[in-house]
Scaffold this motif. Structure first.
Motif, PDB file in Angstrom:
ATOM      1  N   ALA A 294       5.255   5.808  -1.620  1.00 53.73           N
ATOM      2  CA  ALA A 294       6.399   5.769  -0.706  1.00 53.73           C
ATOM      3  C   ALA A 294       7.603   5.251  -1.475  1.00 53.73           C
ATOM      4  O   ALA A 294       7.522   4.227  -2.154  1.00 53.73           O
ATOM      5  CB  ALA A 294       6.093   4.861   0.484  1.00 53.73           C
TER       6      ALA A 294
ATOM      7  N   ILE B 173       0.843  -1.208   0.000  1.00 53.41           N
ATOM      8  CA  ILE B 173       0.000   0.000   0.000  1.00 53.41           C
ATOM      9  C   ILE B 173       0.871   1.248   0.000  1.00 53.41           C
ATOM     10  O   ILE B 173       0.647   2.194  -0.762  1.00 53.41           O
ATOM     11  CB  ILE B 173      -0.945  -0.007   1.217  1.00 53.41           C
ATOM     12  CG1 ILE B 173      -1.951  -1.148   1.087  1.00 53.41           C
ATOM     13  CG2 ILE B 173      -1.658   1.324   1.339  1.00 53.41           C
ATOM     14  CD1 ILE B 173      -2.755  -1.394   2.350  1.00 53.41           C
ATOM     15  N   LEU B 174       1.873   1.219   0.872  1.00 49.75           N
ATOM     16  CA  LEU B 174       2.760   2.391   0.949  1.00 49.75           C
ATOM     17  C   LEU B 174       3.449   2.638  -0.392  1.00 49.75           C
ATOM     18  O   LEU B 174       3.557   3.778  -0.843  1.00 49.75           O
ATOM     19  CB  LEU B 174       3.811   2.183   2.043  1.00 49.75           C
ATOM     20  CG  LEU B 174       3.304   2.292   3.486  1.00 49.75           C
ATOM     21  CD1 LEU B 174       4.370   1.821   4.460  1.00 49.75           C
ATOM     22  CD2 LEU B 174       2.904   3.733   3.787  1.00 49.75           C
ATOM     23  N   ARG B 175       3.880   1.554  -1.004  1.00 49.25           N
ATOM     24  CA  ARG B 175       4.540   1.714  -2.304  1.00 49.25           C
ATOM     25  C   ARG B 175       3.550   2.242  -3.339  1.00 49.25           C
ATOM     26  O   ARG B 175       3.899   3.072  -4.182  1.00 49.25           O
ATOM     27  CB  ARG B 175       5.121   0.378  -2.766  1.00 49.25           C
ATOM     28  CG  ARG B 175       6.217  -0.147  -1.870  1.00 49.25           C
ATOM     29  CD  ARG B 175       7.497   0.617  -2.012  1.00 49.25           C
ATOM     30  NE  ARG B 175       8.248   0.184  -3.176  1.00 49.25           N
ATOM     31  CZ  ARG B 175       9.124   0.931  -3.819  1.00 49.25           C
ATOM     32  NH1 ARG B 175       9.330   2.172  -3.424  1.00 49.25           N
ATOM     33  NH2 ARG B 175       9.795   0.470  -4.848  1.00 49.25           N
ATOM     34  N   SER B 176       2.300   1.749  -3.273  1.00 44.89           N
ATOM     35  CA  SER B 176       1.337   2.156  -4.290  1.00 44.89           C
ATOM     36  C   SER B 176       0.971   3.628  -4.176  1.00 44.89           C
ATOM     37  O   SER B 176       0.682   4.273  -5.174  1.00 44.89           O
ATOM     38  CB  SER B 176       0.072   1.294  -4.187  1.00 44.89           C
ATOM     39  OG  SER B 176      -0.670   1.642  -3.035  1.00 44.89           O
ATOM     40  N   ILE B 177       0.980   4.138  -2.963  1.00 40.52           N
ATOM     41  CA  ILE B 177       0.623   5.556  -2.823  1.00 40.52           C
ATOM     42  C   ILE B 177       1.862   6.446  -2.914  1.00 40.52           C
ATOM     43  O   ILE B 177       1.797   7.628  -2.637  1.00 40.52           O
ATOM     44  CB  ILE B 177      -0.145   5.845  -1.516  1.00 40.52           C
ATOM     45  CG1 ILE B 177       0.745   5.550  -0.300  1.00 40.52           C
ATOM     46  CG2 ILE B 177      -1.435   5.061  -1.465  1.00 40.52           C
ATOM     47  CD1 ILE B 177       0.106   5.960   1.014  1.00 40.52           C
TER      48      ILE B 177
END
Lengths: 262, 500
Positions: free
Chosen positions: B412, B406-410
C-alpha cells in the motif's frame, strides 16, 4: 554503491565470492537467467544511543529464479533484517538491493511500495492477516491495491485459496482459523500478484511441528509447481532438506552457504 | 481500502462514537450560535416589522406635545407627575419641553421603543429626573388611557405585496414578514373643528405652514365606526383647530393651548385604507405587539406630503381615484433609494429601515450573543472538536500500527494509507456533523417557532444550516485529519512491524 563504513574493515568478514559479487554492476540490465534478487554488500547499522550496532554486515546474496533458499541462523543473527532489506521493507545503511535489474536505492518510498506490491510477497511469523477482513478479502487486498477488477480479484483469490487448500474457509475470519490455516491464507496473499519472489520470515515459528512442516511442504510444492522463488528465514535446521540452498548466518554475516546438488 | 476504512470505523463503536460526538458537539455549537444569532435577528426584525408595519419607519425630526390630551402639571393616575388624560387640562406650555436625545442614554434606548430613533424626547421642564419612556404607559397614553405623554401612535399605511411582478394590496394584519411599507409616525396636530365629520384628525410630520392650508388628503378609515358620521368627501372644507406654537428662548417649541389657530383645509383626495395603530404591548405585562384599530375617525394629511410620499415610494404619481394607498418597497435597493429620497424630501423627518431598528434593538437589548463573541465561541468549539478528532485519530493510528504496517508491507502506498485514514476522519466528521445538525435543528425549530416566524422559516433555514454545518465539519475534518493521515502514511512498514 555506498562506501564501506570506516569503523568496520571490509576484509574482516568478506569472502572472495562476496567481494566478486560486489564488483557486479548494480545498474546492469536484467537478462533472463540472471539472479532475480541481489543483495550487494548490505550493511544495516542501528544506533544504540551513540554506539553503532550492526544487524547485517556487508552481506552479499544472490537469488536465482525459481530457487528455494533457506536462511538459517540463531536468533538475533540478522536474518529478519536481511529479509527486510531484500524485500524493500527497510533500507540498508550501506549496500544495494537489486530486483530484476531495479536497484532499490533509485526508488522513493512509494516506488518501494509499488515494488513490494507487484514483485514481492511477504509471509510473516505472526501471519499478519487483517482481522477485520475475511480470509478471501485478505487474499484480495494486494490485488485491490494494484487496481485489479473486482471480478478478476475474486477469481484469482479463489484460485489461490484452492492452491493452498483453503477454499472451504474463504469466508472465515482469521480469528476462526488455526495458526496453520492462517499461515496458508498469508501464503495465498503473498502469491496474489504473482510476485517475483516470496520472502518468508520464520513462517513456522508460530506453528506446531506438524503445521510447520505442512507450510514448508506447501512452499516447496508451490516452488516446484509454479516455479515460484522463495527465500525463507528460519532458525529450524530441520527444513534444510527442502531448500535448494541453505545460507547460514551468524552475527550479521553469511558464514556458510550450502548448495544442494541436483 | 474503502471497505477497510468502513470496517475500521464500525469495528470499535466506542471509539467511533467518541469521535462522532466530538464533531457533533462542534457542529451543534456552530449551528446553535448561527441559529441563535440569525433567529434573534430575524425574530427582532419580524417583531419590528410587525410593530412598525414595514421596512421603513418615518419619524418626524421633532414633535410636539398635545397637552390637551396628555399634559397636566397637576399629575394624575398612572403617570404620576407626568399627568394623565384624567388630569387633563393644560396648565402652561412651559410644563413640557423637548429635550434632545443624549447619546449617553444608550442604555435606555430599548425603553424608548417605539420612539426609537427619535431625535429628542419629551420631559417635563421641571422634572429633574431623566424621563424614561415606558412603552406600555406611552401607548396607553396614546389611546387616551392613563399614561405618560411623549409617544404618539404610529399610523400604518397599508402596503402592497409584490410577487413575481404582480402587486397585491395587502392589509396590515396579513403582514408578517416579507412585506414592505413605509410607516409614518402620526403627529396629530389638530382635530377637525367642523361637526360634519367629527373625529377627523390632521396628521403631519411637521408643523403646519400657512401654505398647507387648503389642500389635504383624507384617509378614510375602512374600519371607522358606524356612528362616526359621514366620511369626508372631496371638496369638503373643514376647519382644523391647532394650538399655537412659538419658539421659546431656548429654541424649543412652546405650545399655547390658550391660543389656537384655525386652518381651513380642503379635502382634495380620498383614500380608503385599513388604518391600524400599533402599540408595543398589549396590556400590563403584555408579551407582544398587537395592532389596534384606529377607531377615532378619519385622518387628513397635507396633500403635498401624501403625494410626495406616495410618488417616492410607489414610483408613480398619486392616483386620482380614491383607492388603497400602497407604499411599496420591493427590495433593499429600493429601500435605500427610498430612504434617501424621503430624507431629502422631508428633512425634518427621520426615516429608519426596520433592519436597522432591529439591529439597534438587538444591541440595546443585550440578550443576543454578540457576533464577535459567538464567532469566537464557534471557533474555539471547532478547534476543540477538531483537536478531539485529530487526537482520536492519532490514538486510532497508534492502535492500528500493525494494520498500517501490514498494508505497507504488502505494497500500500503512502497515498493509499493516507486516503484510508482521511476517509475515516471524514466519515467521523460527516456523521458527527449530521448528528449535530439534527440536534441543533430541533433546538433551532424550537427557537424559530417560539419567535413566531413559523414553520416556513424552519424549512427555509434547515437546508442552509445543513450546508453550513456539513461544509464546516468537512473543512475541520480535512484540516485536522490531514495530520494523523499524514503521520500514518509516513510510517515505515519495517519499523511498525518490528514494533509490533
Amino acid at each position: 554503491m555506498s562506501q564501506l563504513p570506516r569503523d568496520v574493515p571490509a576484509s574482516h568478514y568478506q569472502s572472495a565470492a562476496q567481494r566478486r559479487l560486489q564488483r557486479t554492476r548494480v545498474d546492469a540490465p536484467y537478462r533472463p537467467g540472471d539472479p532475480i534478487l541481489r543483495g550487494l554488500n548490505l550493511t544495516k547499522r542501528f544506533l544504540m544511543g551513540t554506539a553503532p550496532v550492526y544487524a547485517v554486515r556487508q552481506t552479499t546474496l544472490e537469488i536465482k529464479p525459481g530457487e528455494f533458499v533457506l536462511v538459517v541462523g540463531p536468533s538475533g543473527c540478522g536474518k529478519t533484517t536481511l529479509l527486510n532489506l531484500l524485500g524493500g521493507l527497510d533500507r540498508p545503511t550501506f549496500g544495494e538491493v537489486v530486483l530484476e535489474g531495479q536497484p532499490y536505492s533509485k526508488l522513493d518510498e512509494n516506488g518501494l511500495a509499488r515494488l513490494r506490491r507487484n514483485k514481492v510477497g511477504f509471509v510473516f511469523q505472526f501471519f499478519n492477516l487483517l482481522t477485520d477482513l475475511t480470509a478471501e478479502e485478505n487474499v484480495m487486498l494486494p490485488m485491490q491495491l494494484v487496481g485489479l477488477s473486482p471480478a478478476k480479484t475474486r477469481a484469482r483469490a479463489a484460485e489461490l485459496l484452492a492452491a493452498v487448500g483453503m477454499a472451504e474457509r474463504a469466508a472465515h475470519s482469521p480469528f476462526e482459523l488455526s495458526g496453520g490455516e492462517q499461515q496458508r491464507i498469508a501464503v495465498a496473499r503473498a502469491l496474489a500478484n504473482s510476485p517475483t519472489v516470496v520472502l518468508a520470515d520464520e513462517p513456522t515459528g508460530n506453528l506446531d511441528r506438524k503445521s510447520g512442516t505442512e507450510i514448508i511442504g506447501l512452499f516447496r510444492r508451490l516452488n516446484r509447481e509454479f516455479h515460484q522463488t522463495f527465500v525463507v528465514v528460519s532458525h529450524d535446521l530441520s527444513f534444510t532438506e527442502h531448500a535448494d540452498r541453505v545460507v547460514h548466518m551468524e552475527d550479521g554475516q553469511i558464514v556458510k552457504v550450502e548448495a544442494k546438488t541436483a | 481500502m474503502l471497505r477497510l476504512a468502513w470496517r475500521n470505523v464500525s469495528r470499535d463503536w466506542n471509539r467511533s462514537v467518541l469521535a462522532i460526538s466530538g464533531m457533533a458537539l462542534a457542529a451543534f455549537v456552530l449551528t446553535s450560535a448561527l441559529a441563535l444569532s440569525n433567529t434573534y435577528h430575524a425574530g427582532a426584525l419580524a417583531r419590528y416589522r410587525f410593530a412598525l408595519g414595514g421596512d421603513i419607519v418615518a419619524l418626524p425630526g421633532h414633535f410636539f406635545v398635545d397637552r390637551a390630551l396628555y399634559g397636566g402639571a397637576s399629575g394624575g393616575e398612572g403617570g404620576g407627575a407626568r399627568g394623565s388624560v384624567a388630569g387633563g387640562a393644560p396648565a402652561g406650555a412651559a410644563d413640557w419641553t423637548l429635550r434632545r436625545w443624549d447619546p449617553t442614554w444608550q442604555g435606555n434606548l430599548g425603553q424608548f421603543v417605539p420612539g426609537i430613533g427619535e431625535k429628542g424626547y419629551l420631559a417635563p421642564a421641571n422634572d429633574p429626573d431623566v424621563f424614561r419612556l415606558d412603552t406600555l404607559q406611552a401607548s396607553a397614553g396614546a389611546f387616551g388611557k392613563a399614561g405618560v405623554a411623549g409617544i404618539y401612535p404610529y399610523l400604518s399605511l397599508p402596503a402592497f405585496t409584490e410577487t413575481a411582478g404582480k402587486t397585491y394590496p395587502t392589509p396590515l394584519r396579513a403582514r408578517q414578514a416579507g412585506f414592505d411599507a413605509v410607516w409614518v409616525r402620526q403627529d396629530e396636530v389638530g382635530v377637525n373643528a367642523n361637526a360634519v365629520t367629527p373625529g377627523i384628525r390632521l396628521v403631519t410630520g411637521r408643523w403646519l405652514e400657512p401654505s398647507d392650508e387648503g389642500r389635504m388628503v383624507a384617509l378614510v378609515s375602512a374600519n371607522r365606526p358606524a356612528g362616526a358620521g359621514p366620511a369626508p368627501a372631496p371638496d369638503t372644507t373643514v376647519t382644523v383647530s391647532v394650538p399655537a406654537v412659538t419658539v421659546g428662548a431656548d429654541g424649543r417649541p412652546v405650545f399655547d393651548y390658550g391660543r389656537r389657530q384655525e386652518f381651513r383645509l380642503q379635502i382634495v383626495g380620498l383614500y380608503n385604507v385599513t388604518l391600524d395603530v400599533v402599540r408595543e404591548n398589549e396590556g400590563e405585562g403584555g408579551t407582544g405587539s398587537a395592532p389596534v384599530p384606529w377607531e377615532t375617525g378619519d385622518i387628513m394629511i397635507p396633500s403635498k406630503t401624501f403625494e410626495t410620499l406616495y410618488s417616492l415610494v410607489s414610483g408613480g404619481a398619486a392616483p386620482e381615484i380614491a383607492g388603497q394607498l400602497g407604499l411599496v418597497v420591493k427590495d433593499m435597493n429600493q429601500m435605500n433609494r427610498t430612504l434617501k429620497a424621503l430624507s431629502q424630501a422631508f428633512p425634518d423627518w427621520t426615516f429608519l429601515p426596520a433592519p436597522q431598528l432591529a439591529g439597534m434593538m438587538q444591541r440595546q437589548a443585550g440578550g443576543a450573543i454578540p457576533a464577535n463573541l459567538s464567532g469566537t465561541f464557534v471557533l474555539v468549539s471547532f478547534l476543540l472538536a477538531g483537536a478531539l478528532a485529530a487526537g482520536n485519530m492519532y490514538v486510532v493510528i497508534y492502535q492500528r500500527s500493525k494494520q498500517i504496517g501490514i498494508l505497507r508491507s504488502i505494497g500500500a502506498s503512502s497515498r493509499q494509507v493516507f486516503g484510508m485514514v482521511l476517509v475515516e476522519v471524514v466519515g467521523y466528521s460527516l456523521a458527527g456533523g449530521l448528528v449535530g445538525w439534527v440536534l441543533v435543528l430541533a433546538l433551532y425549530s424550537l427557537i424559530v417557532l417560539t419567535s413566531g416566524a413559523g414553520l416556513a422559516a424552519v424549512g427555509a433555514k434547515a437546508g442552509s444550516t445543513l450546508v453550513v454545518v456539513m461544509g464546516t465539519t468537512l473543512a475541520v475534518a480535512a484540516a485536522f485529519g490531514l495530520a494523523p493521515a499524514w503521520f500514518a502514511a509516513g510510517q515505515p512498514a519495517a519499523r511498525v512491524l518490528r514494533h509490533d
